[in-house]
Design a protein around this motif. Structure first.
Motif, PDB file in Angstrom:
ATOM      1  N   THR A   1       0.827  -1.211   0.000  1.00  0.00           N
ATOM      2  CA  THR A   1       0.000   0.000   0.000  1.00  0.00           C
ATOM      3  C   THR A   1       0.855   1.253   0.000  1.00  0.00           C
ATOM      4  OG1 THR A   1      -1.746  -1.162   1.209  1.00  0.00           O
ATOM      5  CG2 THR A   1      -1.827   1.240   1.201  1.00  0.00           C
ATOM      6  N   VAL A   2       1.844   1.281   0.880  1.00  0.00           N
ATOM      7  CA  VAL A   2       2.704   2.460   0.985  1.00  0.00           C
ATOM      8  C   VAL A   2       3.550   2.642  -0.270  1.00  0.00           C
ATOM      9  CG1 VAL A   2       4.586   3.517   2.288  1.00  0.00           C
ATOM     10  CG2 VAL A   2       2.741   2.353   3.496  1.00  0.00           C
TER      11      VAL A   2
ATOM     12  N   PHE B   1      10.051   7.297  14.801  1.00  0.00           N
ATOM     13  CA  PHE B   1       9.234   8.494  15.019  1.00  0.00           C
ATOM     14  C   PHE B   1      10.122   9.737  15.057  1.00  0.00           C
ATOM     15  CE2 PHE B   1       5.537  10.147  17.896  1.00  0.00           C
ATOM     16  CZ  PHE B   1       5.112  10.952  16.849  1.00  0.00           C
ATOM     17  N   LEU B   2      11.223   9.652  15.785  1.00  0.00           N
ATOM     18  CA  LEU B   2      12.163  10.774  15.880  1.00  0.00           C
ATOM     19  C   LEU B   2      12.756  11.118  14.527  1.00  0.00           C
ATOM     20  CD1 LEU B   2      13.882  12.774  17.531  1.00  0.00           C
ATOM     21  CD2 LEU B   2      15.502  10.902  17.916  1.00  0.00           C
ATOM     22  N   ILE B   3      13.201  10.107  13.805  1.00  0.00           N
ATOM     23  CA  ILE B   3      13.823  10.339  12.499  1.00  0.00           C
ATOM     24  C   ILE B   3      12.821  10.931  11.513  1.00  0.00           C
ATOM     25  CG2 ILE B   3      14.887   9.202  10.508  1.00  0.00           C
ATOM     26  CD1 ILE B   3      16.060   7.162  12.482  1.00  0.00           C
ATOM     27  N   VAL B   4      11.598  10.408  11.530  1.00  0.00           N
ATOM     28  CA  VAL B   4      10.571  10.889  10.605  1.00  0.00           C
ATOM     29  C   VAL B   4      10.301  12.375  10.811  1.00  0.00           C
ATOM     30  CG1 VAL B   4       8.088  10.804  10.135  1.00  0.00           C
ATOM     31  CG2 VAL B   4       9.410   8.700  10.175  1.00  0.00           C
TER      32      VAL B   4
ATOM     33  N   GLY C   1       8.633   6.233   3.265  1.00  0.00           N
ATOM     34  CA  GLY C   1       9.915   5.558   3.155  1.00  0.00           C
ATOM     35  C   GLY C   1      10.364   4.969   4.488  1.00  0.00           C
ATOM     36  N   TRP C   2      10.181   5.719   5.551  1.00  0.00           N
ATOM     37  CA  TRP C   2      10.592   5.228   6.867  1.00  0.00           C
ATOM     38  C   TRP C   2       9.628   4.187   7.410  1.00  0.00           C
ATOM     39  CZ3 TRP C   2      15.209   5.381   8.769  1.00  0.00           C
ATOM     40  CH2 TRP C   2      16.092   6.369   8.322  1.00  0.00           C
ATOM     41  N   VAL C   3       8.353   4.292   7.066  1.00  0.00           N
ATOM     42  CA  VAL C   3       7.405   3.249   7.466  1.00  0.00           C
ATOM     43  C   VAL C   3       7.769   1.926   6.808  1.00  0.00           C
ATOM     44  CG1 VAL C   3       5.009   2.453   7.159  1.00  0.00           C
ATOM     45  CG2 VAL C   3       5.463   4.751   8.033  1.00  0.00           C
TER      46      VAL C   3
END
Length: 231
Positions: free
Chosen positions: A23-24, A106-109, A213-215
């Motif tokens: 999906t992403v 979460f922090l990186i995003v 991308g991070w997900v």
């Protein structure tokens, strides 16, 4: 019996992860194409025909009642608010789920996305609109930092709700509310006269690409960890 049940849960988790990835990936591809098109158009002529139309449409709802409402909504996407919510969200995520990977992601995003937004603004070097501003805003315009930051933080909360919340009704309410908030913050930037609609669209697109991308990276890490546990 317990081992069989655990194995079934792990298989279900893997299938969910693979569905997330597909999906992403589709969403990422679409957003990348649209963002590139917006960027090329901006670099060629520095304006979009739909900006003026959408600005008039949004500002047609201008009133003394709506002005403070939009100011309040726009503050929900400010760097101060997003930074505060990021810290609270990271603490909550770690204490409740002990999920170190998601906490770091979460922090990186959010923090990394803020840095990326600054680089994009410098690269495109677009001035903000200077007509009918209702609030003061410094810096460059494209892409909208409020829109991109909101997509990153509230979008990651959408992801967390979809992954962790088992109550379907509450999940639907949280996800719907967060998505509406993201778009309302973008609309507030147009209403207050500090961004063009194209800035807002670009912020949403860039935010979704960075977030997605991070997900994907996070989901791949989950799949890898699950496989390691099984062997």
């Amino acid at each position: 019996m317990k081992s069989v049940l655990k194995l079934e849960l792990e298989r279900k988790h893997l299938s969910i992860s693979k569905m997330w990835l597909l999906t992403v990936l589709v969403g990422l591809a679409m957003n990348v194409v649209i963002f590139i098109q917006l960027s090329l158009t901006l670099l060629e002529k520095n304006s979009f025909s739909f900006d003026a139309v959408l600005i008039r449409a949004v500002r047609s709802y201008s009133s003394q009642i709506m002005d403070p409402v939009m100011v309040f909504i726009t503050h929900l996407g400010s760097s101060t608010m997003l930074g505060f919510l990021l810290i609270v969200g990271m603490v909550w995520l770690y204490l409740k789920y002990k999920d170190v990977l998601a906490t770091l992601c979460f922090l990186i995003v959010v923090a990394g996305g803020g840095f990326l937004n600054s680089l994009l603004k410098i690269y495109f070097n677009r001035d903000r609109p200077d007509d009918n501003r209702l609030i003061e805003a410094d810096g460059l315009s494209f892409p909208s930092g409020h829109s991109m930051g909101s997509m990153l933080l509230y979008g990651f909360l959408v992801y967390l709700s979809l992954r962790y919340d088992r109550w379907k009704i509450r999940k639907a309410g949280v996800v719907t509310s967060l998505i509406c908030l993201i778009f309302l913050i973008g609309i507030s930037r147009i209403y207050l006269g500090v961004h063009y609609p194209s800035d807002v669209f670009a912020g949403f697109l860039a935010g979704f690409v960075w977030l997605g991308g991070w997900v994907i990276a996070l989901e791949l890490a989950y799949i890898w960890n699950n496989k390691k546990r099984r062997y």
